[in-house]
Design a protein around this motif. Sequence first.
Motif, short mmCIF file in Angstrom:
data_model
loop_
_atom_site.label_atom_id
_atom_site.label_comp_id
_atom_site.label_asym_id
_atom_site.label_seq_id
_atom_site.Cartn_x
_atom_site.Cartn_y
_atom_site.Cartn_z
N LEU A 89 101.86 51.86 33.12
CA LEU A 89 101.76 50.52 33.95
C LEU A 89 101.87 51.44 35.44
O LEU A 89 102.63 52.18 35.65
CB LEU A 89 103.13 49.90 33.58
CG LEU A 89 103.21 48.77 34.66
CD1 LEU A 89 102.34 47.88 34.75
CD2 LEU A 89 104.60 48.25 34.59
N VAL A 90 101.01 50.63 36.27
CA VAL A 90 100.86 51.30 37.45
C VAL A 90 101.27 49.79 38.40
O VAL A 90 100.88 48.71 38.30
CB VAL A 90 99.56 51.56 38.10
CG1 VAL A 90 99.54 51.85 39.54
CG2 VAL A 90 99.02 52.69 37.29
N LEU A 91 102.39 49.93 39.11
CA LEU A 91 103.12 48.78 39.87
C LEU A 91 102.56 48.98 41.21
O LEU A 91 102.63 49.88 41.95
CB LEU A 91 104.55 48.81 40.00
CG LEU A 91 105.54 47.99 40.83
CD1 LEU A 91 105.09 46.50 40.04
CD2 LEU A 91 107.03 48.11 40.54
N PHE A 112 94.66 42.01 38.02
CA PHE A 112 95.96 42.45 37.62
C PHE A 112 96.80 41.19 37.93
O PHE A 112 96.82 40.59 38.70
CB PHE A 112 96.40 43.66 38.10
CG PHE A 112 95.51 44.80 38.09
CD1 PHE A 112 94.78 45.15 36.91
CD2 PHE A 112 95.63 45.81 39.01
CE1 PHE A 112 93.87 46.22 36.96
CE2 PHE A 112 94.48 46.85 38.98
CZ PHE A 112 93.88 46.85 37.98
N LEU A 113 97.92 41.05 36.92
CA LEU A 113 98.97 40.05 37.12
C LEU A 113 99.69 40.57 38.40
O LEU A 113 99.87 41.70 38.98
CB LEU A 113 99.70 40.10 35.92
CG LEU A 113 99.08 39.69 34.60
CD1 LEU A 113 100.36 39.62 33.58
CD2 LEU A 113 98.60 37.96 34.92
N VAL A 114 100.30 39.54 38.97
CA VAL A 114 101.42 39.68 40.06
C VAL A 114 102.72 39.39 39.37
O VAL A 114 102.90 38.39 38.81
CB VAL A 114 101.24 38.42 41.30
CG1 VAL A 114 102.20 38.87 42.28
CG2 VAL A 114 99.68 38.76 41.70
N ALA A 150 96.39 34.74 46.82
CA ALA A 150 95.12 35.68 46.89
C ALA A 150 94.97 36.97 46.14
O ALA A 150 93.85 37.08 45.86
CB ALA A 150 95.30 36.25 48.55
N LEU A 151 96.15 37.52 45.66
CA LEU A 151 96.16 38.36 44.76
C LEU A 151 95.45 38.30 43.28
O LEU A 151 95.18 39.01 42.84
CB LEU A 151 97.50 39.22 44.56
CG LEU A 151 98.06 40.10 45.79
CD1 LEU A 151 99.51 40.45 45.54
CD2 LEU A 151 97.20 41.35 46.15
N VAL A 160 103.30 43.74 42.84
CA VAL A 160 104.55 43.07 43.27
C VAL A 160 104.66 42.91 44.86
O VAL A 160 104.28 43.67 45.68
CB VAL A 160 105.83 43.91 42.73
CG1 VAL A 160 105.88 45.33 43.56
CG2 VAL A 160 107.33 43.20 43.23
N VAL A 161 105.00 41.51 45.16
CA VAL A 161 105.14 41.45 46.56
C VAL A 161 106.41 41.82 47.11
O VAL A 161 107.40 41.67 46.53
CB VAL A 161 105.11 39.72 47.03
CG1 VAL A 161 105.24 39.61 48.41
CG2 VAL A 161 103.65 39.15 46.52
#
Length: 207
Positions: free
Chosen positions: A101-103, A161-163, A155-156, A138-139
């Motif tokens: 997984l890339v965060l 990819f999911l936020v 906007a993402l 991730v914000v």
Amino acid sequence: MIIGVLNQKGGVGKTTLSVNLAAALALSGKRALLIDADPQGSALDWQSTREGDTLFPVVGMAKPTLHKDVPELAASYDHVIIDGPPRVNELAKSAIMACDLVLIPVQPSPYDVWAADDIVKLIQEVMIYKAKLKGRFVVNRKIVNTAIGRDVAEALRDYPFLVAETAINQRVAYAESAASGLSVLEFDSKGPAAREIKALVRELVEE
Ligand SMILES: Nc1ncnc2c1ncn2[C@@H]1O[C@H](COP(=O)(O)OP(=O)(O)OP(=O)(O)O)[C@@H](O)[C@H]1O
Ligand SMILES: [Mg+2]
């Protein structure tokens, strides 16, 4: 699980999230390893500032052979966190290839949303060979009681990819704890920063 925290944009919180995610995993009884894949060596600096016992080992490995070296190292741990470099280069690509997984930390600003294009493309290139790889935004540094964090998450959604549902807020605890080589979980174990980091770990690891 091998989680890379990557974004070629500087100062978005890669190291802050890496050390705190590794700490949360270690404090929950997991064997965690943090790999510092940034030539700046910030995670190593964080660990060396610390007094007393360490929660988890930090290994410096800013080499484009990460994807070959990490699997063997990872076999001795439950979770490996990779703190990535602020560049799109062979090293970043190698780190991504090593991950499950890339965060991708993104600050609540349209500039950060636009800049995410480069890292998204790099992850997608790797996905051609590694179909199981996941990407998740991730914000970070969301400001409490403002709409911009929600706007950025919105906007993402144009990216594939999911936020993460858990956003990390702007809090002095992140910088203050790092100054003494601590995680926010040790610094203020019941505080809001500790709570949001634990929530993010649950979301990433237990799904
Ligand atoms: N949620 C937060 N609240 C407050 N300060 C934060 C937060 N996240 C990061 N910071 C601060 O922002 C600065 C940059 O964070 P950090 O070093 O983690 O970013 P980075 O992406 O690793 O940077 P680099 O690209 O240089 O490796 C640091 O001073 C850190 O303390
Ligand atoms: Mg860093």
